[in-house]
Structures are given as C-alpha cells and as structure tokens.
Design an enzyme around this catalytic site. Structure first.
Site, short mmCIF file in Angstrom:
data_model
loop_
_atom_site.label_atom_id
_atom_site.label_comp_id
_atom_site.label_asym_id
_atom_site.label_seq_id
_atom_site.Cartn_x
_atom_site.Cartn_y
_atom_site.Cartn_z
N HIS A 77 -15.13 46.86 28.34
CA HIS A 77 -14.47 46.21 29.48
C HIS A 77 -14.65 44.69 29.39
CE1 HIS A 77 -13.54 46.03 33.98
NE2 HIS A 77 -14.11 44.85 33.76
N GLU A 78 -15.89 44.25 29.13
CA GLU A 78 -16.15 42.82 29.06
C GLU A 78 -15.55 42.20 27.81
OE1 GLU A 78 -17.13 41.46 31.66
OE2 GLU A 78 -17.78 43.27 32.69
N HIS A 87 -11.99 41.39 28.45
CA HIS A 87 -11.78 40.12 29.16
C HIS A 87 -11.76 38.96 28.16
CE1 HIS A 87 -11.76 41.78 33.09
NE2 HIS A 87 -13.06 41.97 33.22
#
EC number: 3.4.24.76
Length: 443
Positions: free
Chosen positions: A189-190, A193
């Site tokens: 998820h990170e 980003h």
C-alpha cells in the site's frame, strides 16, 4: 503516517485525537487558503476547483493524507492552484507536474538497516518487503531493482506509523516508513503511494458510489477524504482495493461512519493483497505511458467523441506536412502509431507507415487551433508529447512546445477528415471530451 494500523486488535490509534476546544484559528491569508492549529499541527484548508483540499503540516512535513507526504514544492503547487487568478498556462503546468510516475516503470530501492528491530523481526521485515515487491510486480509491468548509483529510489524505515512520499520526484529519495512490518499488503500500500497511486475513496468519481460526511471525522483527519481531481480513477469503484479505507476509519463515533455506500450500508477494508482492480489500475498508469521502448507496442488512438473514429494519416501519405485527421476506424497502418520515450513523461508518436515520421505541431506553433501534421523526426519540442493518464477517460496529450494546449479534434466534430489540432482548455483537471483519446494496443 500519524496512525498505526493494528490489524489483530482492530484498534485504530490516532496521534491527532484532541477535541475541538483545542483548536485555535489563525488569520487567513485569503478565502482560498485558511489555516488552523491543532496540537502542533497546522491544518491548511485550500479551495481548489470548488472543493476543499486539506493538508496537515507537522514539523515542516506536509501530509496530503495520514500516510501520504508531499514536498514543500508540491504543497506550494497546491497553494497556487487555490489562487483563482492564476492563468490557464500555469494551472496546466501545475497539473502536469504534481504527480509523476517512475521512468520506464522501474522503481529502485534500498533495504532497511536493522535499527532497533530484533534479528527475527528484521528478517521478517525484509521478507515482507520482498513479498510486497512480488505482490505488485507479479501482474504488472512495474519492476523493482536494487539501487546501485541511481539518484531517485525508495528506502524503508521501521517507524511508529506507515507513510510514504507521493510519486516520483527528480533528485528525491522516497523514504517509506513502516509500522506494520508483518503485513506485506500494507507495505505494498505504501509502495503504491510512492508509485503515484492515491486512496480509492479519494477518486474524483467517488460520489457516484459512496457518501462521505467529513463532519463525522475526527479533528485533523479530513485530509484523508480529499477529492483528488488531478487523480484519475480507473475502472469501477473498487471496495476491495488495498488502497480503500473502511466506513468507520477516522470516525468520531464508530456508530456514525464517515463513509457509507449510497444505500447507507457500511463496508470494511482488506489488507491481504492487491485486488484485480488494483492490478488493472497499475497497468493503466504504467502502461504505454511508462513502458520501455522495447515493450511499448503499436496503438490506435480513438477519440472519446465517437468510439468508431481514430486519428488517421491522410491518404496513408508519409510526405512531410501530411495532415493528421479523424477518420472512421480501420485496420490500416495509417491509424497505427508507436510510442517512444523521449524524456521522462514525454513521448514521440511515430507512424507505423514510416517510423522516421512523427506527429508534429505544424511550424512549432503555439496558437489555439494549430494543425498537427506528420513530419520527419528532428527531436524538436513540437514533436514531444506529455501524456496525461485520465483513468477511465483514456489519455490527454500536451505538446512540449505549448504545454498549456492539448491535442484535440477540431471543434469537437466527428465527421471524417476533421483536422487534429492543438487547442486551449479551461478544464485542465477534467479535459474536454474532444481532448480525450483511448489507446488500444493492436500488437
């Protein structure tokens, strides 16, 4: 990120958890940009294109969401966007430069040091970073390569929260902070980003699928529900996305969720892996726009005005100065084009009729309505095109010699022989239909 995701206990811990009485209003610089203070955090409220965008500033670091950081330059770009008097040219330039993807779909990285982690915890962290890489790359064109001497790369640090910088920035190292070292999908998820991917609940078409009531959100958390008008959602809204939050995240009262479906029902979230929609979105974002020249392939360019009309080379001629037009879709080579990377973000668009000939702004023109023609590639700015990923709306194209203009079908007509030109736009975030094109790979 200022929160910890404690998956096993289901507990959400917020660093910003004070009550409204602790808020102190400071003088506003303008009605388009106001600031408030909350426990050492400066909350910036920016009016951009009729909607409020929130950015939290903590010790000189800017949070676009709880787990998304942006540079001071990116923050200043947002402040400029909040100025209603900026020119279309400047607004277009800001939109094109705010978020960038990684060149050639290659993300360079270094692995973290052990720090305060035990040997067992450290080895688990390393294992799950590699699992996150595999999770993303297994069904996409994105590659993760260990850094040698590259200037731009991502790093990992064990921290008290999860956060990542947004997108690729020249000469910047993206420092990703991870608390949940035992969850590969949270690490993914990170990483996403850092790849330039936003939260699902912030896509511009969200109101067609969910109701968001930020009055139910805890103080200092509204930035997690910003509408990213410069971010294009791909496919249907994905409740199963690894980038999606659950209904009660950041809620003052769990019985009064910040987000619900249109029928009022609530939804959860998953952090087990990427959804089919996540993979499709990455492949769209890192498709022809960021692939290496060896994998770009051949494409047709179909106008969003009519699904049966393509960009065409008049009469299949390869002579310099040949008009580029709109014409009924065929399987001919006069409607097939090869994208080749010129520099980061910019591409030349070659005709398959003759790969030495490319789409060119006639006479290096910068005026609204200037024609686009076929011409021998001389590596000029009039032959380099910045591609905008518009998600479900396809792609937009801006010539480097006139960055505030867009490739378009003249006057929005769909009749055969309509010229392809460059035209002005007042809708840089939501381009006119005549300025949107679908790329379809034909081989």
């Amino acid at each position: 990120m200022t929160r910890k995701l404690l998956i096993l206990s289901g507990c959400l811990i917020l660093a910003l958890n004070s009550c409204k009485s602790d808020m102190e209003t400071t003088p506003a610089s303008s009605v388009d940009h106001t600031t408030t203070q909350l426990n050492g955090t400066t909350i910036h409220k920016l009016l951009i294109n009729g909607a409020y965008t929130y950015v939290n500033e903590v010790n000189g670091e800017y949070f676009y969401a709880d787990d998304i950081t942006i540079t001071a330059e990116q923050f200043n770009q947002l402040k400029r966007m909040a100025n209603p008097d900026i020119s279309t040219v400047e607004r277009s330039t800001i939109v094109s430069s705010f978020i960038k993807t990684w060149p050639n779909a290659t993300v360079y990285y270094t692995l973290p040091s052990q720090g305060s982690l035990s040997t067992q915890a450290y080895n688990t962290f390393l294992t799950n970073i590699n699992k996150a890489f595999d999770m993303i790359s297994s069904k996409t064109s994105v590659k993760f390569v260990q850094r040698t001497n590259q200037t731009e790369y991502i790093t990992f640090t064990y921290s008290t929260g999860n956060s990542s910088p947004l997108g690729w920035v020249k000469n910047r190292v993206n420092g990703i902070k991870i608390y949940n070292t035992t969850y590969p999908a949270i690490i993914a998820h990170e990483i996403m980003h850092s790849m330039g991917i936003m939260h699902e609940q912030c896509r511009p078409d969200r109101d067609q699928y969910i109701i968001v009531d930020t009055n139910r959100a805890q103080d200092g958390t509204r930035h997690n529900f910003n509408l990213y008008n410069d971010y294009a959602g791909h496919g249907e809204f994905d409740f199963g996305s690894v980038m999606m939050y659950k209904s009660t995240d950041f809620a003052i009262d769990p019985n009064l969720p910040v987000m619900t479906k249109l029928d009022g029902s609530t939804f959860g979230k998953q952090r087990d892996g990427l959804s089919a929609g996540d993979y499709a979105g990455i492949n769209h974002l890192y498709g022809p726009v960021n692939s290496t020249s060896a994998t770009n392939g051949t494409y047709t360019l179909t106008t969003s005005l009519a699904g049966d009309k393509n960009i065409d080379i008049t009469g299949s001629s390869t002579a310099d100065g040949t008009d580029v037009i709109l014409y009924s879709a065929t399987t001919g080579n006069n409607q097939k084009f090869i994208f080749r990377k010129s520099e980061h973000g910019y591409f030349t668009i070659k005709s398959i009729l003759d790969s030495t000939k490319v789409l060119t702004v006639r006479n290096n023109g910068t005026a609204n309505g200037t024609a686009v023609e076929l011409r021998t590639n001389a590596d000029t700015d009039a032959q380099k095109w910045l591609l905008f990923n518009l998600g479900n709306e396809g792609f937009g194209f801006a010539p480097k010699n006139a960055p505030s203009l867009r490739l378009e079908v003249k006057d929005g007509l769909t009749t055969n022989l309509t010229p392809i030109v460059i035209g002005s736009t007042d809708q840089t975030l939501q381009p006119y239909t005549k300025q949107r094109f679908t790329l379809t790979k034909v081989n």
